[in-house]
Design a protein around this motif. Structure first.
Motif, mmCIF file in Angstrom:
data_model
loop_
_atom_site.group_PDB
_atom_site.id
_atom_site.type_symbol
_atom_site.label_atom_id
_atom_site.label_comp_id
_atom_site.label_asym_id
_atom_site.label_seq_id
_atom_site.Cartn_x
_atom_site.Cartn_y
_atom_site.Cartn_z
ATOM 1 N N PRO A 228 0.810 -1.218 0.000
ATOM 2 C CA PRO A 228 0.000 0.000 0.000
ATOM 3 C C PRO A 228 0.844 1.269 0.000
ATOM 4 O O PRO A 228 1.763 1.421 0.812
ATOM 5 N N LEU A 229 0.519 2.158 -0.920
ATOM 6 C CA LEU A 229 1.175 3.457 -1.042
ATOM 7 C C LEU A 229 0.089 4.521 -1.135
ATOM 8 O O LEU A 229 -0.800 4.436 -1.986
ATOM 9 N N SER A 230 0.130 5.524 -0.252
ATOM 10 C CA SER A 230 -0.933 6.523 -0.195
ATOM 11 C C SER A 230 -0.380 7.914 0.077
ATOM 12 O O SER A 230 0.657 8.075 0.726
ATOM 13 N N LEU A 231 -1.084 8.903 -0.427
ATOM 14 C CA LEU A 231 -0.814 10.293 -0.088
ATOM 15 C C LEU A 231 -2.148 11.016 0.043
ATOM 16 O O LEU A 231 -3.179 10.537 -0.438
ATOM 17 N N GLY A 232 -2.140 12.153 0.745
ATOM 18 C CA GLY A 232 -3.415 12.818 0.988
ATOM 19 C C GLY A 232 -3.287 14.259 1.410
ATOM 20 O O GLY A 232 -2.185 14.786 1.618
ATOM 21 N N MET A 233 -4.434 14.900 1.528
ATOM 22 C CA MET A 233 -4.522 16.281 1.963
ATOM 23 C C MET A 233 -5.485 16.366 3.133
ATOM 24 O O MET A 233 -6.614 15.879 3.054
ATOM 25 N N ASP A 234 -5.037 16.965 4.248
ATOM 26 C CA ASP A 234 -5.862 17.096 5.447
ATOM 27 C C ASP A 234 -6.425 18.509 5.551
ATOM 28 O O ASP A 234 -5.678 19.480 5.413
ATOM 29 N N ILE A 235 -7.733 18.592 5.842
ATOM 30 C CA ILE A 235 -8.389 19.883 6.027
ATOM 31 C C ILE A 235 -9.160 19.824 7.340
ATOM 32 O O ILE A 235 -10.004 18.960 7.524
ATOM 33 N N GLU A 236 -8.862 20.718 8.250
ATOM 34 C CA GLU A 236 -9.524 20.734 9.552
ATOM 35 C C GLU A 236 -10.265 22.054 9.718
ATOM 36 O O GLU A 236 -9.663 23.128 9.701
ATOM 37 N N PHE A 242 -11.051 16.725 7.788
ATOM 38 C CA PHE A 242 -11.378 16.183 6.474
ATOM 39 C C PHE A 242 -10.078 15.874 5.748
ATOM 40 O O PHE A 242 -9.222 16.743 5.586
ATOM 41 N N GLN A 243 -9.913 14.624 5.346
ATOM 42 C CA GLN A 243 -8.700 14.190 4.667
ATOM 43 C C GLN A 243 -9.040 13.688 3.268
ATOM 44 O O GLN A 243 -9.851 12.775 3.118
ATOM 45 N N LEU A 244 -8.407 14.261 2.263
ATOM 46 C CA LEU A 244 -8.498 13.728 0.910
ATOM 47 C C LEU A 244 -7.404 12.680 0.734
ATOM 48 O O LEU A 244 -6.267 12.888 1.155
ATOM 49 N N VAL A 245 -7.746 11.560 0.115
ATOM 50 C CA VAL A 245 -6.846 10.411 0.055
ATOM 51 C C VAL A 245 -6.698 9.911 -1.377
ATOM 52 O O VAL A 245 -7.682 9.824 -2.118
ATOM 53 N N PHE A 246 -5.470 9.572 -1.750
ATOM 54 C CA PHE A 246 -5.178 8.875 -3.000
ATOM 55 C C PHE A 246 -4.357 7.646 -2.631
ATOM 56 O O PHE A 246 -3.299 7.763 -2.017
#
Length: 280
Positions: A228-236, A242-246
């Motif tokens: 598993p390999l993931s990256l994301g963007m967190d918005i609080e 709120f986390q955007l995930v790829f």
């Protein structure tokens, strides 16, 4: 080497936002020698767990959603027609111990977990160490496919040591050795006992923005599933995270995410989604 370079490249590509009301305890320095700021601002780095814990008597509602494979294009509307959702709650028994319960639509899996701090980073202690234990129940299994199915066959377990270090105000890393045991498994595609090593990181580029990535190497002898390999963007904002995930794994559950990733980043087999945390 290729996987290492890929991880280093995604480690500096992602975004994290934060709101002051939820990060007050993070951004305020204490006057003693104790390092008051945790290595990570969210309970997850991307999909894997971070060393951050909930505060005592604090409740979190968790909604995690993963759409389908975006490489399918318009056939499944870039994955929007095929989604998996996890709903869960987390409660802080103390500042150092929290418990959680969740249910995911993929394989209709329930997971109960406990997360506990073993060591806190200070001027004299180089790292945070947090233990994380999960028991999962796969309720999707049925006796039509498994005539001799017993309840114990539905169970699987995860044990992790989360070891993180906040190097400075901008940069944190976490090492995550992990062990998975499955009572029911297919020996043609996976092992009963699986050992993994994970590396995750966060780089802060402004007061409310950071770059995040994580990668797990599964030392399972079989090669059907991917690392598993993931990256994301967190918005609080507004009292929730709120986390955007790829990711190359569509599964939201801890054990499923680590052991059943099926996508290939090189072929565009990526699953887009989000994690939503609401704190009370």
């Amino acid at each position: 080497m290729t996987k290492t370079l890929l991880f280093l490249s995604v480690l500096v590509s992602g975004l994290t936002f934060a709101q002051e009301d939820l990060l007050k305890d993070i951004d305020t320095l204490k006057t003693n020698t104790e390092v008051s700021q945790p290595a990570f601002k969210a309970l997850q780095i991307v999909t894997g767990q971070s060393t951050k814990l909930t505060a005592k008597k604090e409740w979190y509602i968790v909604v995690a959603h993963r759409f389908g494979d975006i490489s399918t294009g318009f056939k499944n509307f870039f994955g929007l027609d095929d989604a998996s959702t996890k709903l869960g709650v987390i409660y802080g028994l103390t500042d150092a111990v929290s418990v959680s319960l969740s249910r995911e639509t993929n394989m209709k899996t329930f997971e109960g977990a406990v997360k506990y701090k073993l060591l806190k980073q200070t001027d004299n202690t180089p790292v945070d160490i947090v233990g994380y234990n999960v028991m999962a129940v796969n309720t999707d299994l049925d006796k039509d496919n498994y005539p001799y199915l017993k309840f114990g066959d539905r169970l699987s377990y995860l044990t992790q040591a989360l070891i993180s270090r906040r190097f400075n105000d901008k940069f944190s890393l976490q090492l995550t050795p992990s062990f998975i045991h499955k009572n029911l498994y297919d020996p043609a595609i996976e092992d009963k006992n699986q050992f993994l090593a994970g590396l995750g990181g966060r780089y802060k580029i402004s007061k409310r923005i950071s770059l995040n990535a994580e990668y797990f190497v599964n030392f399972d002898n079989h090669s059907f599933y991917k690392n598993p390999l993931s990256l994301g963007m967190d918005i609080e904002t507004g009292g929730h995270v709120f986390q955007l995930v790829f990711s190359n794994s569509q599964i939201n559950s801890d054990i499923g995410y680590l052991s059943n990733a099926a996508g290939k980043w090189g072929k565009g087999q990526i699953f887009f989604g989000f994690n939503l945390y609401r704190v009370f």
